[in-house]
Each structure stands twice: as structure tokens, then as C-alpha cells.
Write a protein that holds these residues in place. Structure first.
Motif: not given
Length: 227
Positions: A129-153
Motif C-alpha cells: 500500500l501507498t496509503l491507508h485511510a479510514e473513518g466512522l459514521d459510516p465506517v469507511w476505508s480506502v486502500n491505495v496502491s500502484g494499481k488503484g484504490m479500493i473504497i469500502d463503505v
């Protein structure tokens, strides 16, 4: 102040006093490039007035000197477990030493995250990963790599998207995508951020905007980003 936090602070009183004194001497240390330094993850403990760092899957211990005024002592004290241990992700200069009770010294300049001990050393995604971000209300996360980003809400299927990165002043940057009918922006700033779910401290604040909806959280650089 909790019993655990009190125990860690008390075990480090000589060091804490030294940090206070140094802080009065130098309010604004010069910014130092971390590009040539080593990044490691592991556990921090307090012992005999010293803060010690033990890298993941190793038995070596390094005495920590907070050269970058990261505030690591205070951060560790607020999250210490019953054994006065916390997980830390950091960067600095590691040098060998013959000092009793340690295998070397860590001149610390960059603190990426501090959190309660758990499974962070076993994270299989960290290195790619190049970056990981996350938060609440609602629960969410973003995983970023050289291949793209995956958004999970929460409540929605994960979405994988390509992205463009725009560098902004003061170390800020923006990731954006308009693929697959989605309009996504992830705004990131180098700012201390506390995870409201577990108290973990991150070195980045993050704001995710998806199709006009905005949520906020914290983030940190993954192992594939050398910042």
C-alpha cells in the motif's frame, strides 16, 4: 490518568524531564529530510527512564531519542496496555550501541502512527500500500496502491477505481477518480489525527468525498510510499 498510563509515564520521568528541558531550548527544530532514513514498525516500552523500540519479529531493542520533536512519549503514554507496550510505525536513523540494556539507538524523526498492540505487525497488505485511510459514521476505508484504490463503505460493496494524484502546498495531496460513474476525491493533509474508534494516532488527516457525500477520518502512508 489511567493506572497504565501513569505507570509508563513514571517509568520515563527522567526522559520526560529531559524532553521538557530540550523543548525550552529549541522550540522549532529544523526540518530534516527522512528520505535516507529507515522506516520500521514494532513495540515501544518504557524501562528505567528510557523509551525502547523493538522492531516486529526481532529481539533487538533501541533506545529512542526524539530528534524530530514528534511527541512520541506522550502519544505512547496515552495508549499503553497493561504491559506498558504500544505499537509504533516510525522512521529514523538506527545505529549500533554498546549501551547496557539495548542493542542500539534510534534517532527518531518521523512518527506515522501509534496504536494499542495487536496484529499490526502481521498486516499482509501494508508493504504493497501507498496509503491507508479510514473513518466512522459510516465506517469507511480506502486502500491505495500502484494499481488503484479500493473504497469500502459499510453497507456497500467495495469499489476498485483508478486515480490521479495531485500534489498541493504544505505536503497536502488529493486523489481523484471519475471512473465507473463514480466521482471520488480523497483529500489528505499532514496533520495529527486521532481515530475516534480506538484512540490510535495517525500522521495524516483524510476527507473522503463520494458523489457529493463527505466523510472524515485519519490515515497513514503504507510501506510502498517512501515519504
Amino acid at each position: 490518568m489511567s493506572v497504565v498510563r501513569t505507570a509508563l509515564v513514571c517509568s520515563l520521568l527522567p526522559l520526560f524531564a529531559g524532553c521538557q528541558w530540550l523543548g525550552l531550548q529549541s522550540q522549532a527544530p529544523a526540518r530534516v529530510s527522512t528520505a535516507s532514513m529507515v522506516r520500521m514498525q514494532g513495540d515501544l516500552t518504557g524501562e528505567a527512564g528510557k523509551l525502547l523500540f523493538e522492531p516486529c519479529h526481532e529481539r533487538r531493542r533501541y533506545v529512542v531519542l526524539d530528534r524530530g520533536a514528534t511527541g512520541i512519549l506522550q502519544e505512547a503514554a496515552s495508549l499503553a496496555d497493561s504491559q506498558n507496550r504500544v505499537f509504533a510505525d516510525l522512521r529514523g536513523h538506527f545505529t549500533a550501541s554498546k549501551a547496557a540494556g539495548s542493542d542500539g539507538q534510534l534517532d527518531l524523526h518521523q512518527l506515522y502512527r501509534v496504536e494499542r498492540t495487536g496484529t499490526a505487525c502481521e498486516d499482509p497488505n501494508f508493504k504493497r500500500l501507498t496509503l491507508h485511510a479510514e473513518g466512522l459514521d459510516p465506517v469507511w476505508s480506502v486502500n491505495v496502491s500502484g494499481k488503484g484504490m479500493i473504497i469500502d463503505v459499510a453497507g456497500q460493496p467495495p469499489v476498485a477505481l483508478p486515480y490521479l494524484e495531485e500534489q498541493l502546498p504544505d505536503g497536502r495531496f488529493n486523489l481523484s477518480s471519475e471512473a465507473n460513474g463514480q466521482r471520488v476525491e480523497l483529500w489528505v493533509a499532514p496533520q495529527r489525527c486521532v481515530d475516534s474508534k480506538n484512540g490510535a494516532v495517525r500522521h495524516l488527516s483524510a476527507e473522503l468525498r463520494v458523489n457529493g457525500t463527505t466523510v472524515r477520518g485519519c490515515g497513514y502512508y503504507g510501506g510502498a510510499r517512501n515519504d
